[in-house]
Write an enzyme that holds these catalytic residues in place. Sequence first.
Site, PDB file in Angstrom:
ATOM      1  N   SER A  81       0.828  -1.193   0.000  1.00 53.32           N
ATOM      2  CA  SER A  81       0.000   0.000   0.000  1.00 53.32           C
ATOM      3  C   SER A  81       0.875   1.261   0.000  1.00 53.32           C
ATOM      4  CB  SER A  81      -0.959  -0.039   1.196  1.00 53.32           C
ATOM      5  OG  SER A  81      -1.975   0.920   1.068  1.00 53.32           O
ATOM      6  N   HIS A 118      -7.462  -5.211  -1.557  1.00 52.87           N
ATOM      7  CA  HIS A 118      -6.236  -4.499  -1.203  1.00 52.87           C
ATOM      8  C   HIS A 118      -5.346  -5.330  -0.269  1.00 52.87           C
ATOM      9  CE1 HIS A 118      -3.905  -0.842  -1.052  1.00 52.87           C
ATOM     10  NE2 HIS A 118      -3.946  -0.799   0.265  1.00 52.87           N
ATOM     11  N   GLU A 176      -9.892  -3.280  -6.340  1.00 55.35           N
ATOM     12  CA  GLU A 176      -9.375  -2.187  -5.518  1.00 55.35           C
ATOM     13  C   GLU A 176      -9.186  -0.928  -6.346  1.00 55.35           C
ATOM     14  OE1 GLU A 176      -5.305  -2.491  -4.057  1.00 55.35           O
ATOM     15  OE2 GLU A 176      -5.227  -4.533  -4.794  1.00 55.35           O
TER      16      GLU A 176
END
Length: 358
Positions: A201, A329, A299
């Site tokens: 991320s 995610h 996502e």
Amino acid sequence: MLKSNAFSTKESAFEIARSLPNQQRHEAIVAKQWRETMQSDSKKLKHNNADAVEIRHPLTEKDGETVAVMRTEAASSKGKLRGSDARGAFDEIQEKTPDASGVSYEQGTVGGVPGVWCHPQNPRPGVAILYLHGGAYVQGSAHAYRHLAGQVAVRTSVSTFVADYRLAPEHPFPAALDDAKAAYRGLVKQGTQKIAIVGDSAGGGLALVLLAIAQSDALARGSVAPSAAVVMSPWTDLALTGLSLQDHADDDPLLTREVLSMASASYLNGHEPNDPLVSPLYGSFTDLPSIQIHVGTSEVLLDDTRRYAKRAHAEEVDVTAHVWEGMTHVFPGNVGTLNAAEAALGMIATFLKSKTNP
């Protein structure tokens, strides 16, 4: 990452749904709609990305059933884990990733940056992985991510340091990057001969920024060059220009454009969002080492991966983006629940071992 408390990893999602009479019909409908959506997404991927450096992985029936239940459970909390006030709740979710067998954890400091070492049994000498955690630059901790990093460590037989880089808004840009650089250079000073950078991320985006800086330093000063990088669902564009932010807004059960916009503003604190030091999509790809990326089709940050991979490939970087249909995610954190998570971690391990072997 999407987590579920409703069923064990050994049970079918539909078996659990049948044990919950009030949800049975709803779960069946959700699963049916889910499979139809994934078939449609698969066709779109094949049509739109023939020229991209992507390997597509289909959604299995078992994972489809599992994710359908997980999505239903997460629906009420979508977009609500935002800002520094949600750090405790965010960390609780990350700690649900199973502990890797045979890994020991140790608090440590590298280059003046605190963090957690994840030591597998009989780690390979002279090799280290620097792990940069997710949390949109405003959440996350080394302690909470030790299990996911440990899953990588045990599969690669490499000691892995999870850096506890400083978070916004208390510490906006460039604090996180300064800590990432300090941790990398600290590993070099310790005599580490091979270093791989891994992140997820926001930490994935940070890892790619660090990759370019460390490679440039190695070329200019003869320092230790990074051996490779692996990133999961990386946030590569803090300017938020990817089309998937809109196209996949309903399909993403976790993130929203609003949440990302708030986090970006908190981290940037007025800084330019398309600066390569915050958004690696706009950075240099010169002489970068091999990169492996994993992302799900469900996502909003899907295009952050696809655009980065396409640009890197155009600059002759050895890059592969693994696009997993139906996954959400940072889905590798769901190892033990999703077959795709186990498969992705296996690919990550194979890749990293090949790049860090003598």
